[in-house]
Design a protein around this motif. Structure first.
Motif, PDB file in Angstrom:
ATOM      1  N   ALA A 238      15.446   4.535 -27.653  1.00  0.00           N
ATOM      2  CA  ALA A 238      13.776   5.284 -29.216  1.00  0.00           C
ATOM      3  C   ALA A 238      13.067   3.863 -29.115  1.00  0.00           C
ATOM      4  N   ARG A 239      12.389   3.666 -27.464  1.00  0.00           N
ATOM      5  CA  ARG A 239      11.291   3.279 -27.809  1.00  0.00           C
ATOM      6  C   ARG A 239       9.972   3.777 -27.832  1.00  0.00           C
ATOM      7  N   PHE A 240      10.127   5.315 -28.180  1.00  0.00           N
ATOM      8  CA  PHE A 240       8.933   5.892 -28.889  1.00  0.00           C
ATOM      9  C   PHE A 240       8.590   5.340 -29.864  1.00  0.00           C
ATOM     10  N   LEU A 241       9.549   3.943 -30.535  1.00  0.00           N
ATOM     11  CA  LEU A 241       9.441   3.867 -32.092  1.00  0.00           C
ATOM     12  C   LEU A 241       8.578   2.961 -32.872  1.00  0.00           C
ATOM     13  N   THR A 242       7.680   2.335 -30.642  1.00  0.00           N
ATOM     14  CA  THR A 242       7.300   1.692 -30.268  1.00  0.00           C
ATOM     15  C   THR A 242       6.287   1.983 -30.100  1.00  0.00           C
ATOM     16  N   GLN A 243       5.589   2.926 -30.536  1.00  0.00           N
ATOM     17  CA  GLN A 243       4.335   3.430 -30.630  1.00  0.00           C
ATOM     18  C   GLN A 243       3.159   4.724 -30.915  1.00  0.00           C
ATOM     19  N   ARG A 244       2.516   4.353 -30.530  1.00  0.00           N
ATOM     20  CA  ARG A 244       1.792   5.294 -31.560  1.00  0.00           C
ATOM     21  C   ARG A 244       1.800   6.462 -31.463  1.00  0.00           C
ATOM     22  N   ILE A 245       1.847   7.211 -31.933  1.00  0.00           N
ATOM     23  CA  ILE A 245       1.945   9.269 -32.528  1.00  0.00           C
ATOM     24  C   ILE A 245       1.193   9.568 -31.960  1.00  0.00           C
ATOM     25  N   THR A 246       1.945  10.534 -30.655  1.00  0.00           N
ATOM     26  CA  THR A 246       0.863  11.491 -30.064  1.00  0.00           C
ATOM     27  C   THR A 246       2.243  12.433 -30.121  1.00  0.00           C
ATOM     28  N   GLY A 247       2.078  13.338 -29.156  1.00  0.00           N
ATOM     29  CA  GLY A 247       2.376  15.037 -29.051  1.00  0.00           C
ATOM     30  C   GLY A 247       3.478  14.508 -28.190  1.00  0.00           C
ATOM     31  N   VAL A 248       3.956  13.857 -27.424  1.00  0.00           N
ATOM     32  CA  VAL A 248       5.219  13.033 -27.177  1.00  0.00           C
ATOM     33  C   VAL A 248       5.862  12.261 -27.661  1.00  0.00           C
ATOM     34  N   GLN A 249       4.916  11.170 -28.668  1.00  0.00           N
ATOM     35  CA  GLN A 249       6.135  10.591 -29.614  1.00  0.00           C
ATOM     36  C   GLN A 249       6.900  12.205 -30.710  1.00  0.00           C
ATOM     37  N   ARG A 250       5.695  12.914 -31.130  1.00  0.00           N
ATOM     38  CA  ARG A 250       6.292  13.654 -31.917  1.00  0.00           C
ATOM     39  C   ARG A 250       7.317  14.828 -31.552  1.00  0.00           C
ATOM     40  N   PHE A 251       7.608  14.888 -30.368  1.00  0.00           N
ATOM     41  CA  PHE A 251       8.188  15.805 -29.483  1.00  0.00           C
ATOM     42  C   PHE A 251      10.140  14.526 -30.510  1.00  0.00           C
ATOM     43  N   ALA A 252       9.946  13.506 -29.624  1.00  0.00           N
ATOM     44  CA  ALA A 252      11.367  12.560 -29.636  1.00  0.00           C
ATOM     45  C   ALA A 252      11.102  12.135 -31.377  1.00  0.00           C
ATOM     46  N   ILE A 253      10.213  12.178 -31.928  1.00  0.00           N
ATOM     47  CA  ILE A 253      10.789  11.661 -33.620  1.00  0.00           C
ATOM     48  C   ILE A 253      11.150  12.870 -34.000  1.00  0.00           C
ATOM     49  N   GLU A 254      10.708  13.804 -34.211  1.00  0.00           N
ATOM     50  CA  GLU A 254      10.677  15.501 -35.020  1.00  0.00           C
ATOM     51  C   GLU A 254      12.433  15.472 -34.446  1.00  0.00           C
TER      52      GLU A 254
ATOM     53  N   TYR B 110      -9.806  23.098 -29.097  1.00  0.00           N
ATOM     54  CA  TYR B 110      -9.146  22.295 -27.961  1.00  0.00           C
ATOM     55  C   TYR B 110      -9.203  22.723 -26.411  1.00  0.00           C
ATOM     56  N   PRO B 111     -10.548  21.898 -25.543  1.00  0.00           N
ATOM     57  CA  PRO B 111     -10.861  22.338 -24.390  1.00  0.00           C
ATOM     58  C   PRO B 111     -10.268  21.692 -22.910  1.00  0.00           C
ATOM     59  N   SER B 112      -9.033  21.824 -23.286  1.00  0.00           N
ATOM     60  CA  SER B 112      -8.366  20.697 -22.357  1.00  0.00           C
ATOM     61  C   SER B 112      -8.425  21.157 -21.205  1.00  0.00           C
ATOM     62  N   LEU B 113      -8.341  20.733 -20.001  1.00  0.00           N
ATOM     63  CA  LEU B 113      -8.348  20.872 -18.403  1.00  0.00           C
ATOM     64  C   LEU B 113      -6.790  21.304 -17.950  1.00  0.00           C
ATOM     65  N   TYR B 114      -5.844  20.054 -18.718  1.00  0.00           N
ATOM     66  CA  TYR B 114      -4.593  20.512 -18.037  1.00  0.00           C
ATOM     67  C   TYR B 114      -3.760  20.198 -19.339  1.00  0.00           C
ATOM     68  N   GLU B 115      -2.170  20.440 -19.894  1.00  0.00           N
ATOM     69  CA  GLU B 115      -1.664  20.270 -20.891  1.00  0.00           C
ATOM     70  C   GLU B 115      -0.570  20.924 -20.364  1.00  0.00           C
ATOM     71  N   GLY B 116       0.725  20.369 -20.576  1.00  0.00           N
ATOM     72  CA  GLY B 116       1.961  20.549 -20.829  1.00  0.00           C
ATOM     73  C   GLY B 116       2.426  21.612 -21.716  1.00  0.00           C
ATOM     74  N   PHE B 117       1.513  21.373 -23.158  1.00  0.00           N
ATOM     75  CA  PHE B 117       2.412  21.767 -24.149  1.00  0.00           C
ATOM     76  C   PHE B 117       0.562  22.044 -25.483  1.00  0.00           C
ATOM     77  N   GLY B 118       0.775  21.386 -25.852  1.00  0.00           N
ATOM     78  CA  GLY B 118      -0.658  21.237 -26.702  1.00  0.00           C
ATOM     79  C   GLY B 118      -0.221  21.696 -28.188  1.00  0.00           C
ATOM     80  N   ILE B 119       0.251  20.618 -28.979  1.00  0.00           N
ATOM     81  CA  ILE B 119       0.348  20.904 -29.784  1.00  0.00           C
ATOM     82  C   ILE B 119      -0.727  21.118 -31.122  1.00  0.00           C
ATOM     83  N   PRO B 120      -1.750  20.175 -31.283  1.00  0.00           N
ATOM     84  CA  PRO B 120      -3.321  20.352 -32.196  1.00  0.00           C
ATOM     85  C   PRO B 120      -3.346  21.786 -32.745  1.00  0.00           C
ATOM     86  N   PRO B 121      -3.552  22.766 -31.301  1.00  0.00           N
ATOM     87  CA  PRO B 121      -3.716  24.150 -31.502  1.00  0.00           C
ATOM     88  C   PRO B 121      -2.645  24.761 -32.718  1.00  0.00           C
ATOM     89  N   LEU B 122      -1.722  24.858 -32.126  1.00  0.00           N
ATOM     90  CA  LEU B 122      -0.578  25.250 -33.289  1.00  0.00           C
ATOM     91  C   LEU B 122      -0.271  24.737 -35.048  1.00  0.00           C
TER      92      LEU B 122
END
Length: 355
Positions: free
Chosen positions: A8-24, A262-274
């Protein structure tokens, strides 16, 4: 099932998509497994309410990667080396009873996006963790194909478990924002987020359209990305940099926008457009493989290197072309992704690893 342990080291980090996945995922696993799951974290937790909900156990004295490699590993060995679920890309290197989540390998494709320290760490850790882990989770078929391609990992070792939108996200109308015409983007000065494209396209559009705005949400810390120069866009008083904002306020901006970009050059998923789709905003994204997988025909696609094309597409949205049809498609698309379904897949994988 034996007791499961979660990094649960993600609880020490600011929330981006990676941490959002872990939290939910963690919240649902806690509800499902109760006392049969243990969340372990270092002492520098910043998300204290979530930590309390998960009943997190604090171990060790170190922080960051050192905590994972020394304190966490030592704690697990003392507790009979149980299965460890890592949800945020990294984990203890010399601990084999691991499930590792690799969200994407953007650092391999766009190294200029990251600091030298980050690159050295990830280029060393990620391949080794991928080879040694019992199983790998990733968040799209595209990311799975990239991991196979770059690390020569067996197909049946990698499991695609999608992101989703937090249940709290919904359409929220704000009377003041409804009076405005504006486009919205959520970004950073990270090179692959491609903020320059949006700024250039809007700057050009605003020369002929005088009553529109661009709102930019996100942390724009120039110290991290010195190749960005926002000074020239500060002269355009219709480009408004909002910084980081609370989720409720973000929902309001999504809801009343002409379109979310949301014009990213590269993504693994992309939560904000959803998230934007759930808040009934039309969405414009870059024409990259990951977005075609996640969004199919529910969005407008643009060449992420062509500001002229983006200006043209923005102009169509300014005139409400196909707006309601795209909102409807967006709502249908967002419903395909669900944290409950994703958590069940994680739980099934955990059960298989215990056999």
């Amino acid at each position: 099932m034996k007791k499961i342990f979660v990094n649960a080291r993600f609880l020490t980090q600011r929330i981006t998509g990676v941490q959002r996945f872990a939290i939910e995922i963690s919240k649902i696993l806690k509800r499902e497994l109760n006392d049969d799951i243990v969340f372990v974290a270092p002492k520098d937790i910043i998300h204290k309410e979530i930590a309390a909900e998960l009943n997190v156990k604090i171990v060790g004295h170190n922080k960051s990667h050192i905590w994972e490699q020394i304190d966490l590993r030592r704690f697990l060995i003392k507790n009979s080396s149980p299965i460890l679920l890592n949800l945020c890309n990294t984990g203890p290197l010399f601990y084999r009873n691991n499930i590792i989540t690799i969200h994407d390998i953007a650092f391999e494709i766009y190294p200029q996006t990251y600091s030298k320290k980050f690159l050295i760490t990830y280029k060393y850790l990620i391949p080794k963790l991928a080879y040694s882990a019992k199983q790998i989770i990733t968040v799209s078929e595209f990311s799975k194909s990239e991991i196979i391609k770059y690390y020569n990992i067996s197909d049946n070792k990698i499991h695609v478990i999608y992101n989703a939108v937090s249940p709290e996200f919904q359409q929220i109308r704000n009377a003041d924002l409804e009076k405005e015409k504006y486009f919205l983007t959520v970004s950073s000065l990270n090179y692959r987020k491609n903020l320059n494209l949006v700024l250039k396209a809007f700057d050009d559009l605003s020369k002929t359209e005088k009553d529109i705005y661009l709102y930019v949400v996100g942390d724009l810390d120039n110290r991290s990305f010195s190749n960005y120069d926002l000074q020239k866009y500060n002269l355009n008083n219709r480009i408004v940099f909002l910084g980081r904002i609370e989720d409720e306020k973000l929902m309001e901006y999504y809801t009343s926008s002409l379109a979310f970009i949301y014009p990213s050059l590269y993504e693994g998923f992309g939560i904000p457009p959803l998230e934007a789709q759930k808040c009934e905003a039309p969405v414009i994204v870059s024409d990259i493989p990951c977005f075609h997988e996640i969004f199919e025909d529910s969005v407008s696609y643009i060449n992420p290197h062509d500001p002229i094309q983006l200006t043209y597409i923005m102009n169509l949205h300014l005139n409400y072309m196909n707006r309601f049809q795209q909102i409807e498609k967006g709502l249908d698309n967002e419903k395909k992704y669900d944290w409950g379904k994703s958590a069940k897949k994680v739980l099934k994988l955990l059960e298989e690893c215990e056999r």
